[in-house]
Structure formats: C-alpha cells, structure tokens
Scaffold this motif. Structure first.
Motif, mmCIF file in Angstrom:
data_model
loop_
_atom_site.group_PDB
_atom_site.id
_atom_site.type_symbol
_atom_site.label_atom_id
_atom_site.label_comp_id
_atom_site.label_asym_id
_atom_site.label_seq_id
_atom_site.Cartn_x
_atom_site.Cartn_y
_atom_site.Cartn_z
ATOM 1 N N GLU A 219 0.835 -1.151 0.094
ATOM 2 C CA GLU A 219 -0.028 -0.014 0.020
ATOM 3 C C GLU A 219 0.898 1.290 0.157
ATOM 4 O O GLU A 219 0.615 2.152 -0.631
ATOM 5 C CB GLU A 219 -1.006 0.143 1.084
ATOM 6 C CG GLU A 219 -2.048 0.882 1.232
ATOM 7 C CD GLU A 219 -3.268 0.716 1.873
ATOM 8 O OE1 GLU A 219 -4.249 1.107 1.640
ATOM 9 O OE2 GLU A 219 -3.175 0.007 3.008
ATOM 10 N N ASP A 240 -5.741 2.221 -6.672
ATOM 11 C CA ASP A 240 -6.867 2.803 -6.511
ATOM 12 C C ASP A 240 -7.935 2.169 -7.064
ATOM 13 O O ASP A 240 -9.139 2.223 -6.719
ATOM 14 C CB ASP A 240 -6.583 4.007 -7.257
ATOM 15 C CG ASP A 240 -5.618 5.142 -6.684
ATOM 16 O OD1 ASP A 240 -5.543 4.829 -5.207
ATOM 17 O OD2 ASP A 240 -5.434 6.250 -6.847
ATOM 18 N N ARG A 243 -9.099 -0.667 -4.686
ATOM 19 C CA ARG A 243 -9.723 0.029 -3.515
ATOM 20 C C ARG A 243 -11.128 0.574 -3.719
ATOM 21 O O ARG A 243 -12.149 0.368 -2.835
ATOM 22 C CB ARG A 243 -8.799 1.137 -2.931
ATOM 23 C CG ARG A 243 -7.756 0.808 -2.340
ATOM 24 C CD ARG A 243 -6.774 2.091 -2.126
ATOM 25 N NE ARG A 243 -7.333 2.754 -0.910
ATOM 26 C CZ ARG A 243 -6.626 3.950 -0.771
ATOM 27 N NH1 ARG A 243 -5.630 4.592 -1.372
ATOM 28 N NH2 ARG A 243 -7.312 4.710 0.360
ATOM 29 N N ASP A 244 -11.355 0.925 -4.881
ATOM 30 C CA ASP A 244 -12.620 1.276 -5.493
ATOM 31 C C ASP A 244 -13.673 -0.023 -5.414
ATOM 32 O O ASP A 244 -14.926 0.388 -5.807
ATOM 33 C CB ASP A 244 -12.440 2.212 -6.754
ATOM 34 C CG ASP A 244 -12.044 3.506 -6.547
ATOM 35 O OD1 ASP A 244 -11.996 4.021 -5.180
ATOM 36 O OD2 ASP A 244 -11.458 4.102 -7.527
ATOM 37 N N ARG A 306 -11.948 6.247 2.362
ATOM 38 C CA ARG A 306 -11.979 5.173 1.509
ATOM 39 C C ARG A 306 -11.151 3.965 1.900
ATOM 40 O O ARG A 306 -10.566 3.948 3.024
ATOM 41 C CB ARG A 306 -11.014 5.981 0.530
ATOM 42 C CG ARG A 306 -10.991 5.093 -0.802
ATOM 43 C CD ARG A 306 -10.044 6.014 -1.980
ATOM 44 N NE ARG A 306 -10.106 5.410 -3.206
ATOM 45 C CZ ARG A 306 -9.253 5.574 -4.411
ATOM 46 N NH1 ARG A 306 -8.273 6.651 -4.078
ATOM 47 N NH2 ARG A 306 -9.220 5.201 -5.331
ATOM 48 N N ALA A 307 -11.786 2.872 1.365
ATOM 49 C CA ALA A 307 -11.165 1.603 1.705
ATOM 50 C C ALA A 307 -9.757 1.675 1.646
ATOM 51 O O ALA A 307 -9.086 2.043 0.697
ATOM 52 C CB ALA A 307 -11.974 0.401 0.775
ATOM 53 N N GLY A 308 -9.106 0.792 2.321
ATOM 54 C CA GLY A 308 -7.935 0.590 2.426
ATOM 55 C C GLY A 308 -7.381 -0.875 1.496
ATOM 56 O O GLY A 308 -8.522 -1.408 1.169
ATOM 57 N N LEU A 309 -6.313 -1.018 1.368
ATOM 58 C CA LEU A 309 -6.004 -2.318 0.394
ATOM 59 C C LEU A 309 -6.194 -3.562 1.023
ATOM 60 O O LEU A 309 -6.571 -4.519 0.334
ATOM 61 C CB LEU A 309 -4.461 -2.326 0.206
ATOM 62 C CG LEU A 309 -3.938 -3.298 -0.972
ATOM 63 C CD1 LEU A 309 -4.655 -3.133 -2.232
ATOM 64 C CD2 LEU A 309 -2.402 -2.919 -1.204
ATOM 65 N N ASP A 311 -8.810 -4.073 2.964
ATOM 66 C CA ASP A 311 -10.452 -4.308 2.621
ATOM 67 C C ASP A 311 -10.451 -4.683 1.379
ATOM 68 O O ASP A 311 -11.317 -5.599 0.836
ATOM 69 C CB ASP A 311 -11.184 -3.269 3.275
ATOM 70 C CG ASP A 311 -11.124 -2.747 4.465
ATOM 71 O OD1 ASP A 311 -11.122 -3.768 5.488
ATOM 72 O OD2 ASP A 311 -11.281 -1.555 4.738
ATOM 73 N N ALA A 312 -9.748 -4.249 0.146
ATOM 74 C CA ALA A 312 -9.789 -4.664 -1.041
ATOM 75 C C ALA A 312 -9.566 -6.079 -1.382
ATOM 76 O O ALA A 312 -10.213 -6.585 -1.958
ATOM 77 C CB ALA A 312 -9.001 -3.676 -1.796
#
Length: 335
Positions: A219, A240, A243-244, A306-309, A311-312
């Motif tokens: 990250e 990005d 994370r999206d 925003r979500a972190g890596l 969570d992704a």
C-alpha cells in the motif's frame, strides 16, 4: 542485446476503465502462465503487465504462487503454458544482464568479504570484477555500510548480510529488479531504508517488482499490484482501482437521534453510540447532507473514508485468503 522502448508493448490496466489505456511501455508482459508440479497446479493462468518504471507488488499469502510466478518470469523455470515477454525479449535469458534478482532463499559465501560478495554477484550478470569492486565500495558507503566492506559475510548480522545481498542485486545497474519477499528478516529501520531505495530506483527509471505477504508495504510503495491466491490472479491493476471495489464509508455524528431525516440514511446505516456508519450512497453525499440539514439533524461531524488495500484484498480474494495472508509467519517467505 540492445533494448528499444519502442519495441515494447503498451500497458493496459486490468480492472480499470476499459476506455483508458496506460501509455507507458511494459517491462513485463505475461499471459496465461501455468505451472504444475507432480500434478499440482501451483500457478493457474496468471496474467501480468508491469509498466516501465513502476514499483509493482505481487501480494498474496504463503503458498499462493508468488515465487513460482517470479521464477517463470526470470526463466529459472519454464511455464507449462502461457507466454512471457521481459524487457522486450521473448527469452528471459537474453536480457539477464539487465535484470537484478533477490531470491527468497538468501545465500552468500560466508568466507567472502562484503565487497567481494557484491562484486561476485555483479560478475554473474556480466560486470567486470574490477568495476564491481569499485561500485561495491561506493554502494556500501552510500548506504551506511562502509565500515563492513572488508568484513566476511559470516561476521555480519543477518540483516547486514541481507543488505549486502540487496546491493549485489543492484551493482550492475539493472533496468528491472525483482525482489522475492525482500522485507523478511529486516528490522523496521532497514525496511524503511529498503522502501526508500525502491522508490529511488523507480524514480531513476528502473522497474521494480516485488512479492510480499505484508499489505502495508504494497500500500505504501505500489501504484499497481497483482493480488494472487490459490495460483490465480483475481485482480491486477492500479491500487486505486482495487480500493474502489468497495464503496467509501461515511461516519456521521448528529446532535438529534430521531427525526424525519432518519429516512434519508442508507439501508446499511448502523448506529454506534453517537455515530452512524454506512456506505457512501451512489448519488454521493450532497443529497444526504441536504436532507440532514432540512431535517434539523444537527450535524456535529461527517467524514468519508476510502477503503484500504486490506479491505480490497478481502473483497477480491476472499476472507480465507486474507486470513492466510495475516497468518503467514514473517520468517516464511511466500511462494
């Protein structure tokens, strides 16, 4: 062999907007890589596209297929299926002199002095020994290890010996550097030094690809990552974009606890004391703000995170792979 950037393919980001094409040329392009060992499929159809000058992370738990993938890219082992193109060459060995590789199995000759060890690793990539020794002294001084130049490897701590091997990976000034779990065995201070070194290499135009099971490193360092689990890559592309995959989370604090404004909160809103948390609505935050203000909710605070890596990774690879990632011991370097 001369390498011309114009001969390299152009990057396209998997998972990104299909209308967007990354104009950067590729240092690595791999398609459909498969590797089996005694009937077990270790890597199953991996696609990778690494832009020139990127810091690119391959993120996954122990046993995910990271090391096997890197070894196929390097030509240490051949894939059972699929193709690879490295620095514009179909055969990795044709550009071996332009590649630096730090394997997961650290190993230097214990009786060698630090300077000689670095020069020796450079010689394996075609660098004359005399020039290798000169560069070794220069690198050791630059990275605060000049005092260790004439010490034998057996006289160095494990972390210092690893730093010497890292410098040996770079002494011939490669165009592409591949690190396999480079942070394992380094303390926090030296991990930070290595991160800065990797960023510096990319700023100078060198492509850096590294495998890791530590999300924080990926990250902090990477613009692009490949998430690998069970020998497959469910996502490869910009951090990005990964994370999206998860909608940003809203944290709202209101003075009022009841009122008509409650109907404007999304269905997944949950109360946590004085706060409400929920996913950012697809319509954005503005209609919600309007309803809160008109309903006299009394907004005390509102933040959008925003979500972190991590969570992704969970969303993309699944909870089981995420648990395996977290349970990978630091001393076990991921395969």
């Amino acid at each position: 062999m001369n390498i011309a950037l114009g001969d390299w393919p152009v990057a396209s980001n998997a998972g990104a907007d299909p209308a967007h094409v990354d104009p950067r040329p590729l240092a690595i392009e791999a398609s459909g890589l498969v590797k089996r060992f005694d009937g077990f499929t270790a890597v199953d159809g991996v696609d990778l596209r690494v832009p020139v000058g990127a810091v690119y992370g391959i993120l996954g738990p122990n046993g995910a297929g990271k090391t096997t993938t890197l070894r196929m890219l390097l030509g240490i082992i051949d894939p059972d299926a699929g193709s690879r193109r490295i620095l514009g060459a179909e055969r990795p060995h044709d550009v071996a002199h332009a590649i630096g590789y730090l394997p997961e199995e650290r190993g230097l000759y214990p009786a060698m002095k630090a300077t000689e060890a670095i020069a020796f690793l450079g010689a394996l990539r075609g660098l004359p020994l005399k020039e290798g020794r000169r560069r070794a002294h220069e690198l050791l001084e630059r990275h605060g290890l000049g005092y260790a130049a004439e010490r034998q490897i057996r006289q160095l701590s494990k972390g210092m010996a690893q730093q010497v091997q890292i410098l040996g990976t770079l002494v011939h000034r490669p165009k592409l550097v591949i690190f396999d779990e480079p942070f394992s065995g380094l303390d926090a201070l030296n991990q930070g030094k290595l991160e800065r070194m990797m960023r510096g290499l990319a700023e100078d135009g060198t492509t850096v690809i590294f495998s890791t099971h530590v999300i924080a490193h990926a990250e902090r360092l990477c613009d692009d990552v490949a998430i690998i689990a069970g020998g497959r890559v469910p996502f490869a592309g910009p951090v990005d974009v990964a994370r999206d995959r998860i909608r940003p989370q809203v944290r709202l604090e209101t003075r009022a606890r009841e009122g008509a404004w409650r109907a404007a909160l999304p269905a997944d809103a949950r109360s946590e004391g004085a706060f409400w948390t929920f996913s950012l609505p697809e319509t954005g935050v503005e209609p919600l703000l309007r309803a809160l203000i008109e309903g006299d909710a009394g907004i005390l605070s509102l933040s959008i995170e925003r979500a972190g890596l991590h969570d992704a990774f969970v969303a993309i690879a699944g909870a089981a792979a995420a648990r395996a990632l977290e349970e990978t011991p630091e001393q076990e370097q991921g395969r």
